[in-house]
Design an enzyme around this catalytic site. Structure first.
Site, PDB file in Angstrom:
ATOM      1  N   ARG A 147       0.888  -1.239   0.029  1.00  0.00           N
ATOM      2  CA  ARG A 147      -0.001  -0.047   0.009  1.00  0.00           C
ATOM      3  C   ARG A 147       1.016   1.261   0.021  1.00  0.00           C
ATOM      4  O   ARG A 147       1.904   1.364   0.431  1.00  0.00           O
ATOM      5  CB  ARG A 147      -0.907  -0.004   1.245  1.00  0.00           C
ATOM      6  CG  ARG A 147      -1.856  -1.185   1.520  1.00  0.00           C
ATOM      7  CD  ARG A 147      -2.630  -1.188   2.670  1.00  0.00           C
ATOM      8  NE  ARG A 147      -3.307  -2.551   3.019  1.00  0.00           N
ATOM      9  CZ  ARG A 147      -2.850  -3.498   3.493  1.00  0.00           C
ATOM     10  NH1 ARG A 147      -1.655  -3.588   3.892  1.00  0.00           N
ATOM     11  NH2 ARG A 147      -3.777  -4.440   3.481  1.00  0.00           N
ATOM     12  N   LYS A 171      -1.202  -2.962   8.091  1.00  0.00           N
ATOM     13  CA  LYS A 171      -2.477  -2.801   9.019  1.00  0.00           C
ATOM     14  C   LYS A 171      -2.077  -3.685  10.365  1.00  0.00           C
ATOM     15  O   LYS A 171      -1.804  -4.881  10.315  1.00  0.00           O
ATOM     16  CB  LYS A 171      -3.773  -3.075   8.287  1.00  0.00           C
ATOM     17  CG  LYS A 171      -4.227  -2.218   7.137  1.00  0.00           C
ATOM     18  CD  LYS A 171      -5.372  -2.385   6.663  1.00  0.00           C
ATOM     19  CE  LYS A 171      -5.768  -1.540   5.542  1.00  0.00           C
ATOM     20  NZ  LYS A 171      -7.145  -1.799   4.970  1.00  0.00           N
ATOM     21  N   HIS A 243      -3.629   2.814  -5.290  1.00  0.00           N
ATOM     22  CA  HIS A 243      -4.179   1.431  -5.096  1.00  0.00           C
ATOM     23  C   HIS A 243      -4.011   0.755  -6.570  1.00  0.00           C
ATOM     24  O   HIS A 243      -4.089  -0.490  -6.601  1.00  0.00           O
ATOM     25  CB  HIS A 243      -5.291   1.233  -4.629  1.00  0.00           C
ATOM     26  CG  HIS A 243      -5.284   0.553  -3.268  1.00  0.00           C
ATOM     27  ND1 HIS A 243      -4.367   0.942  -2.172  1.00  0.00           N
ATOM     28  CD2 HIS A 243      -5.964  -0.665  -2.781  1.00  0.00           C
ATOM     29  CE1 HIS A 243      -4.559   0.083  -1.247  1.00  0.00           C
ATOM     30  NE2 HIS A 243      -5.664  -1.012  -1.483  1.00  0.00           N
ATOM     31  N   ARG A 246      -1.320  -1.813  -7.061  1.00  0.00           N
ATOM     32  CA  ARG A 246      -1.468  -2.824  -6.180  1.00  0.00           C
ATOM     33  C   ARG A 246      -2.445  -3.923  -6.796  1.00  0.00           C
ATOM     34  O   ARG A 246      -2.006  -5.190  -6.661  1.00  0.00           O
ATOM     35  CB  ARG A 246      -1.985  -2.469  -4.824  1.00  0.00           C
ATOM     36  CG  ARG A 246      -2.263  -3.420  -3.604  1.00  0.00           C
ATOM     37  CD  ARG A 246      -2.657  -2.833  -2.361  1.00  0.00           C
ATOM     38  NE  ARG A 246      -3.467  -3.575  -1.413  1.00  0.00           N
ATOM     39  CZ  ARG A 246      -2.393  -4.386  -0.417  1.00  0.00           C
ATOM     40  NH1 ARG A 246      -1.144  -4.426  -0.519  1.00  0.00           N
ATOM     41  NH2 ARG A 246      -3.344  -5.089   0.389  1.00  0.00           N
ATOM     42  N   HIS A 269      -3.355  -9.636   3.312  1.00  0.00           N
ATOM     43  CA  HIS A 269      -4.878  -9.859   3.611  1.00  0.00           C
ATOM     44  C   HIS A 269      -5.081 -10.513   4.667  1.00  0.00           C
ATOM     45  O   HIS A 269      -4.634 -11.848   4.602  1.00  0.00           O
ATOM     46  CB  HIS A 269      -5.622 -10.269   2.345  1.00  0.00           C
ATOM     47  CG  HIS A 269      -5.729  -9.255   1.096  1.00  0.00           C
ATOM     48  ND1 HIS A 269      -6.109  -9.542  -0.175  1.00  0.00           N
ATOM     49  CD2 HIS A 269      -5.717  -7.856   1.169  1.00  0.00           C
ATOM     50  CE1 HIS A 269      -6.183  -8.462  -1.102  1.00  0.00           C
ATOM     51  NE2 HIS A 269      -5.939  -7.392  -0.129  1.00  0.00           N
ATOM     52  N   TYR A 278      -9.655 -10.619  -6.973  1.00  0.00           N
ATOM     53  CA  TYR A 278      -8.573 -10.898  -8.163  1.00  0.00           C
ATOM     54  C   TYR A 278      -8.900 -11.777  -9.077  1.00  0.00           C
ATOM     55  O   TYR A 278      -8.718 -11.674 -10.443  1.00  0.00           O
ATOM     56  CB  TYR A 278      -7.181 -10.561  -7.528  1.00  0.00           C
ATOM     57  CG  TYR A 278      -6.907  -9.336  -6.913  1.00  0.00           C
ATOM     58  CD1 TYR A 278      -7.099  -8.145  -7.516  1.00  0.00           C
ATOM     59  CD2 TYR A 278      -6.713  -9.267  -5.755  1.00  0.00           C
ATOM     60  CE1 TYR A 278      -6.762  -6.897  -6.798  1.00  0.00           C
ATOM     61  CE2 TYR A 278      -6.630  -8.390  -4.977  1.00  0.00           C
ATOM     62  CZ  TYR A 278      -6.673  -6.902  -5.409  1.00  0.00           C
ATOM     63  OH  TYR A 278      -6.482  -5.961  -4.769  1.00  0.00           O
TER      64      TYR A 278
END
Length: 297
Positions: A147, A171, A243, A246, A269, A278
């Site tokens: 990110r 994150k 993004h 990414r 993730h 995806y």
């Protein structure tokens, strides 16, 4: 009510360790919520809030033409807030229990073609320190799928060129190690030797990997402006966001046979269902290719 919001924000920061951007989202959503509650006459405190009041607030958001994604985010913020209030015995009931989130309209992420990626990566003028930096940033983004917040948070010690990997904090302060290829390594070496040295400030020391022209760590806003300019230079007509690279990274890996679990790990993730979107993108692109080139399509 605003005092309780301050306590909740402190709880998210200290105990939950949430990222700054996530914290800002919670604050923004709950400020709207509390402003709405303060205009309801029968509510004297947060303990008076009923489920119907929350439903009315969500209806208000819908009347404001807020997207289902925005409303769902508000629901998540409100749930966490009321759970915190109940846990700290500020209230004796949780009105957000059994509150339904709106059905999310799942849109497929926009991705660049290989030709568009090549054009974007070649757009920076690598005869200047800033151009070397821009090229290195784009190469790292496409090579790793990290990110933008993770990119600008990279420190010099996070890059291990001899081993061929980048360490980033994602994150929830989760660390992950992502491999990088020869092209990205070469471009990054060039930036470190011929670009970053010239961008460093003599007045203060900054270990950020990517520096602005003042010698300080680059900001998200700064990267946005750079990307917008480079997309014009590369003549990319698609709407390009930080993004997009990414998304392109993940899609191109899966198109070339990469394992879904490996892509999940590189993207950071928590849930593989997030990565699975995806696979839908690749199927859609296959249909487009079929329709365009098959003689009986």
């Amino acid at each position: 009510m605003k005092d309780q919001l301050k306590d909740f924000t402190h709880y998210l920061l200290v105990e939950k360790g949430l990222a700054k951007n996530t914290l800002v989202s919670y604050q923004r959503d709950l400020k709207h919520y509390i402003q709405f509650l303060e205009n309801v006459e029968e509510l004297k405190s947060l303990n008076d809030v009923k489920r119907i009041n929350i439903v009315q607030f969500l209806g208000y958001l819908k009347d404001q033409n807020k997207s289902s994604k925005t409303i769902a985010r508000h629901v998540a913020s409100i749930r966490s807030f009321h759970q915190f209030l109940l846990r700290d015995k500020v209230t004796d009931q949780d009105p957000s229990v059994h509150l339904d989130s709106p059905q999310m309209e799942r849109t497929l992420p926009k991705v660049l073609s290989l030709e568009e990626v090549e054009a974007l990566l070649e757009a920076p003028n690598d005869s200047t320190p800033l151009g070397l930096r821009d090229k290195a940033m784009l190469e790292i983004l496409y090579a790793t799928g990290i990110r933008v917040s993770e990119l600008i948070g990279l420190q010099i010690d996070d890059v291990h060129l001899t081993m061929g990997f980048v360490r980033c904090i994602g994150k929830g302060n989760k660390e992950r190690i992502i491999p990088i290829g020869k092209t990205a390594i070469n471009v990054l070496e060039n930036y470190l030797e011929n670009g970053r040295q010239k961008l460093r400030s003599k007045k203060h020391h900054d270990d950020s990997l990517f520096l602005n022209h003042h010698g300080k760590g680059l900001s998200r806003q700064g990267f946005w402006k750079i990307l917008k300019g480079l997309s014009i230079e590369a003549r990319i007509e698609k709407k390009l966001t930080p993004h997009t690279l990414r998304h392109s990274f993940a899609t191109h890996l899966l198109e070339n046979g990469a394992d879904l679990r490996a892509v999940q790990e590189m993207l950071g993730h928590a849930d593989i269902s997030t990565t699975q979107i995806y696979t839908h993108v690749t199927k859609t692109r296959l249909k487009d290719v079929y329709s365009q080139f098959h003689p009986r399509a």
